[in-house]
Design an enzyme around this catalytic site. Structure first.
Site, PDB file in Angstrom:
ATOM      1  N   GLU A 163      -7.249  -6.866  -0.920  1.00 42.50           N
ATOM      2  CA  GLU A 163      -7.857  -6.684   0.404  1.00 42.50           C
ATOM      3  C   GLU A 163      -9.331  -6.316   0.250  1.00 42.50           C
ATOM      4  O   GLU A 163      -9.654  -5.189  -0.133  1.00 42.50           O
ATOM      5  CB  GLU A 163      -7.116  -5.615   1.228  1.00 42.50           C
ATOM      6  CG  GLU A 163      -5.713  -6.046   1.607  1.00 42.50           C
ATOM      7  CD  GLU A 163      -5.034  -5.135   2.635  1.00 42.50           C
ATOM      8  OE1 GLU A 163      -5.712  -4.256   3.212  1.00 42.50           O
ATOM      9  OE2 GLU A 163      -3.820  -5.316   2.844  1.00 42.50           O
TER      10      GLU A 163
ATOM     11  N   GLU B 296       0.822  -1.231   0.000  1.00 38.80           N
ATOM     12  CA  GLU B 296       0.000   0.000   0.000  1.00 38.80           C
ATOM     13  C   GLU B 296       0.852   1.276   0.000  1.00 38.80           C
ATOM     14  O   GLU B 296       0.450   2.273   0.584  1.00 38.80           O
ATOM     15  CB  GLU B 296      -0.939   0.016   1.213  1.00 38.80           C
ATOM     16  CG  GLU B 296      -2.035  -1.030   1.148  1.00 38.80           C
ATOM     17  CD  GLU B 296      -3.147  -0.790   2.168  1.00 38.80           C
ATOM     18  OE1 GLU B 296      -2.928  -0.062   3.153  1.00 38.80           O
ATOM     19  OE2 GLU B 296      -4.255  -1.318   1.952  1.00 38.80           O
TER      20      GLU B 296
END
Ligand SMILES: *[C@@H]1O[C@H](CO)[C@@H](O)[C@H](O)[C@H]1NC(C)=O
Ligand SMILES: *[C@@H]1O[C@H](CO)[C@@H](O)[C@H](O)[C@H]1NC(C)=O
Ligand SMILES: *[C@@H]1O[C@H](CO)[C@@H](O)[C@H](O)[C@H]1NC(C)=O
Ligand SMILES: *[C@@H]1O[C@H](CO)[C@@H](O)[C@H](O)[C@H]1NC(C)=O
Ligand SMILES: *[C@@H]1O[C@H](CO)[C@@H](O)[C@H](O)[C@H]1NC(C)=O
Ligand SMILES: *[C@@H]1O[C@H](CO)[C@@H](O)[C@H](O)[C@H]1NC(C)=O
Length: 848
Positions: free
Chosen positions: A258, A189
């Protein structure tokens, strides 16, 4: 042919045979993994993959096989995990891969179950894990800057990446070696924070990509939430919905790394949930829109044992409202409904990966995506993406009822086998078996014999103490070897006793303040803002006054730009008295102590439990007093399920069972009273704040004790209570059974034959399906009715239109671990009755 030639030909033949043989053995076990624009390609075959995150240290190794088995039964193909650098290399160059951190054993467990692995090496993990998974020693390497173009950081990161890749290679864990690992992740991320790092940020991304690629692993690399991931690294989406995501190159497949089935909990914050109908909708939309791999973050969340929780204030439970709950129980209907969805999508796999896709509008907020292998061999997804209106749509000449915010799956473009809003799987009557006293065993520790140890209220003169000028930064000083840092000073009040105002500013996360050894204040931040200030009226005595402030951490920050240099601890201490004016204590000399005396003494340890110079016993046990250690023993209830400690009567602290920390607790930190609602509408876009629970309550009072941490004798329980609590109120809970429920209606889709367990009844109709866990069996049927039953699971009563199904269900289910009864077996009983009523079949049962 001369003899010599004959011999060499023979030898050559032998070589060829051996070589071929060697190759065929290799081929039998190994798989090649690549990708194209459509999908991950495993052994030449494009795959649609369902994946779920399970973090190995968040449960006990004894639980791994069961969690993985339930993941597989739930329809997962892949298990995804981070690698937790700070626990694997606690001291630079000293590695640890034992117990809960036995990564290789965990991967083998996954492999043995026949599942694959996505290994997110990072090494940045985030994960609501202490310091995002970075070892604290990294912070102290001279000249280091984390996650940017910085040679000190880069060489450490590269070293750890190599360490893990070498470990995988040595253990033959990559798919090409016959192992389960099919994907690897570098960084994590970074795209969310890249803006904060200026030009060195994008350069770091390129470097991280090159470094990963140079490791020559045989599986594709992933960078999640990384819009500028260089080729051939696959950039992927993380979020509540990812159907509209497109990878940064047409040659890359669409991955969702995710997908949140809920969200994490923090002390002092409400506990988020997400309804399964919405999770299923998001997943179905993703595959409808060309997605090819989807991962639940988390599929099993587990527990932040010890001091592994990130911060600020991440709770010990990492349940995440996941399909498998914190204790390893299947959460219904979430687990079952998603399993049904996975099976429905699997039936479309060939069409999805090789078919041509067309999109057609079916009306306002209504659409179909059709994947055809040939003109008469198609699979279809029908979607109603409006959040308020149900609809009947006509598709290929047939009519389908699409509830608002739902997707139907038609593997043959005709028969609806699944709709995301029509939940036909087993349900639970309570969110956890512990919520009901019929399925819970509770052993109070009120009668137990307790011992205690009063912690020093200030510096105890241990070897961790020293003096320094001014207020030191907390994390730099403790190096996170303890949550605690004492700041102590004294000052003289020349006059008589007088009232004064004590002002304290802290960057976080909590502080307990003692003036002349009396507790005068407690201040704390919250998950969003760790900093806080305190302003407390106090009385100064004549002469010397001592001030002892215990600064506390509740998890080191794990997320955000430059999170690694986020500071904590006191930054200003001021005493204002009305006669002598303002006394700035901040810039004096302060005495410091890292950690509590009880920590140095090792009070949590089993070896010290019998030491009477450390522990006091008697009738005058301190209750509701700050900084007391407590100790007792308990017998674990029978059975093989998990145990749970109810710490509702305690304040804030940490608990150990037989020397192992079950985590921090903070029962008195209530979440804000507003923001929750009793019902949670699954329709419309959801995020972490859409469906909140436990407003105005502690976010966590129940703490998981893995069964393998206790034994049949006396088990040692030690608590470090910081604020004050009553240990007599503690109880040990265990599960003795579960109350289950199933409801299907005539309008529900009929699951395909292949989905059904091998049971007595089989027919083309929806089915009531019941299954107990833990080897429990169905011992009673509390309701079984067909018609228009009123209420919901746990509260069903016969409706106006009612056929009693009790004896039928009892016959099929009592004494069984599971049973299923088709709705069609009930319809005859009301054949002509109640015309125009869409009938439901509802069953409530008890497993024990
Ligand atoms: C990877 O392969 C390249 C090219 O064959 C080689 O130069 C490099 O040393 C290899 N790297 C590792 C870590 O083995
Ligand atoms: C869909 O069709 C059914 C059966 O005809 C009808 O009862 C229902 O009201 C319709 N729903 C909508 C939203 O049109
Ligand atoms: C179980 O709980 C209910 C309500 O919460 C209570 O009325 C009942 O007495 C309890 N039963 C037992 C055996 O404790
Ligand atoms: C403090 O003493 C303990 C044992 O008494 C020892 O293990 C530890 O290394 C000492 N710490 C320092 C900072 O000297
Ligand atoms: C923490 O330590 C680092 C490295 O020693 C130093 O550069 C930094 O200034 C310190 N921060 C604080 C707030 O003391
Ligand atoms: C008990 O604890 C004290 C204080 O730490 C220590 O000095 C002593 O050696 C311990 N006794 C035993 C028997 O371990």
């Amino acid at each position: 042919m001369t003899r010599k030639n004959y011999c060499s030909a023979l030898a050559w033949l032998l070589v060829v045979v051996l070589f071929e043989c060697y190759c065929c053995i290799e081929k039998a076990n190994s798989a090649s993994v690549s990708y194209d624009h459509r999908a991950l390609v495993i052994d030449g075959k494009r795959r649609i993959l369902q994946s779920g995150s399970v973090h190995y240290p968040r449960t006990s190794p004894e639980m791994w096989p069961e969690i993985i088995r339930k993941s597989k039964e739930g329809g997962l193909d892949v298990i995804e995990t981070y690698v937790f650098w700070n626990y694997h290399e606690p001291v630079r160059g000293q590695y640890y891969f034992e117990g809960r951190f036995d990564l290789v054993k965990f991967l083998r467990t996954v492999q043995d179950a026949g599942l694959m692995v996505h290994l997110r090496i990072g090494p940045y993990a985030c994960a609501e894990w202490n310091y995002g998974g970075f070892p604290m020693w990294l912070h102290f390497l001279p000249g280091i800057q984390f996650r940017t173009t910085n040679s000190v950081f880069q060489s450490e990161m590269q070293r750890f990446l190599e360490k893990i890749v070498n470990l995988m290679n040595e253990e033959n864990l990559f798919a090409s070696q016959g192992g389960p690992v099919i994907l690897a992740q570098v960084e994590n991320e970074y795209g969310n924070v890249e803006w904060a790092y200026g030009l060195p940020g994008p350069n770091y991304v390129k470097w991280a990509a090159d470094t990963a690629l140079n490791l020559n692993v045989s599986v594709p690399w992933v960078m999640c939430q990384q819009y500028d991931a260089p080729d051939p690294i696959i950039n992927t989406c993380n979020g509540f919905y990812c159907d509209q995501f497109t990878p940064n190159s047409p040659s890359k497949p669409k991955f969702w790394t995710e997908n949140y089935p809920g969200w994490f909990a923090a002390f002092g914050s409400p506990v988020p949930q997400r309804p399964v109908e919405d999770v299923a909708f998001a997943v179905a939309r993703f595959f409808e829109y060309g997605g090819t791999l989807q991962n639940y973050y988390m599929y099993f969340g587990g527990t932040n044992f010890g001091r592994t929780a990130g911060g600020p204030m991440i709770a010990t439970s990492y349940d995440y409202d996941a399909p498998i709950d914190e204790y390893g129980f299947i959460r219904q209907p979430k687990w079952g409904h998603l399993r049904d969805l996975h099976q429905a999508i699997k039936q479309c796999e060939d069409h999805l990966v090789d078919g041509d896709s067309t999109q057609q509008s079916l009306g306002y907020n209504l659409e179909a995506h059709v994947y055809c292998i040939s003109s008469d061999d198609c699979a279809a997804f029908l979607a109603n993406y409006g959040s308020s209106s149900d609809a009947n749509v006509t598709f290929n000449g047939n009519t389908y009822f699409l509830p608002a915010w739902s997707v139907s799956v038609l593997p043959d473009s005709k028969n609806e086998i699944f709709n995301t809003a029509k939940v036909t799987t087993q349900r639970s009557i309570h969110d956890s078996p512990l919520a009901s006293n019929t399925t819970r065993n509770e052993v109070s520790l009120g009668e137990s014999s307790w011992s205690w140890h009063k912690e020093e209220k200030g510096i105890s003169g241990s070897n961790n103490s020293f003096t320094a000028h001014g207020l030191l930064e907390h994390i730099n000083t403790t190096e996170d070897t303890s949550d605690f840092l004492w700041y102590s000073t004294s000052f003289v009040n020349d006059g008589q006793a007088i009232d004064a105002l004590l002002n304290i500013e802290s960057l976080g996360q909590a502080a307990l303040v003692f003036l002349n050894k009396n507790r005068v204040a407690f201040g704390f931040g919250n998950h969003d803002i760790a900093a806080f200030s305190l302003s407390q009226k106090v009385t100064l005595v004549e002469g010397t006054n001592t001030l002892d402030i215990l600064s506390m951490m509740v998890g080191v920050q794990n997320y955000g730009p430059w999170f690694d240099v986020q500071k904590a601890g006191l930054v200003a201490v001021i005493v204002a008295d009305f006669s002598s004016g303002i006394n700035m204590l901040s810039s004096r000399d302060w005495d410091y102590q890292v950690g509590l005396n009880g920590e140095s003494l090792g009070l949590e340890k089993e070896v010290n439990a019998a030491n009477s110079s450390l522990w006091t016993q008697g009738t005058d046990m301190p209750i509701s007093e700050s900084l007391v250690w407590y100790k007792t023993t308990f017998r674990s209830p029978e059975g093989n399920g998990p145990l749970v400690l109810d710490l509702a009567g305690m304040g804030k602290g940490e608990a150990w069972v037989n020397g192992q920390s079950i985590g921090r607790y903070w029962s008195t930190y209530l979440s804000p009273a507003a923001g929750c609602s009793d019902t949670c509408d699954y329709r419309g876009p959801h995020d972490a704040k859409s469906c909140l629970t436990k407003c105005g309550q502690p976010s966590q009072t129940l703490y998981h004790i893995p069964r393998s941490w206790v034994h049949s004798g006396d088990n040692l329980l030690v608590l470090r209570e910081e604020l004050g609590g009553d240990p007599m109120q503690i109880s040990v809970l265990s599960h003795t059974g579960q109350e289950i429920c199933s409801v299907v209606s005539e309008d529900d889709p009929t699951p395909p034959e292949s989905w059904r367990p091998n049971m007595e009844f089989r027919s083309q109709s929806p089915e009531v399906r019941l299954k107990c866990e833990q080897g429990w069996r169905i011992t009673s049927i509390n309701f079984a009715g067909f018609g228009s039953p009123e209420g919901d699971c746990g509260r069903f009563t016969p409706g106006a239109c009612h056929a009693d199904m009790l004896s039928v269900v009892q016959k099929a289910c009592i004494g069984q671990e599971g049973c299923s009864i088709p709705l069609s077996s009930a319809t005859a009983s009301l054949a002509e009755a109640c015309p125009g009523v869409s009938k439901r079949f509802a069953v409530e049962a008890l497993c024990s």
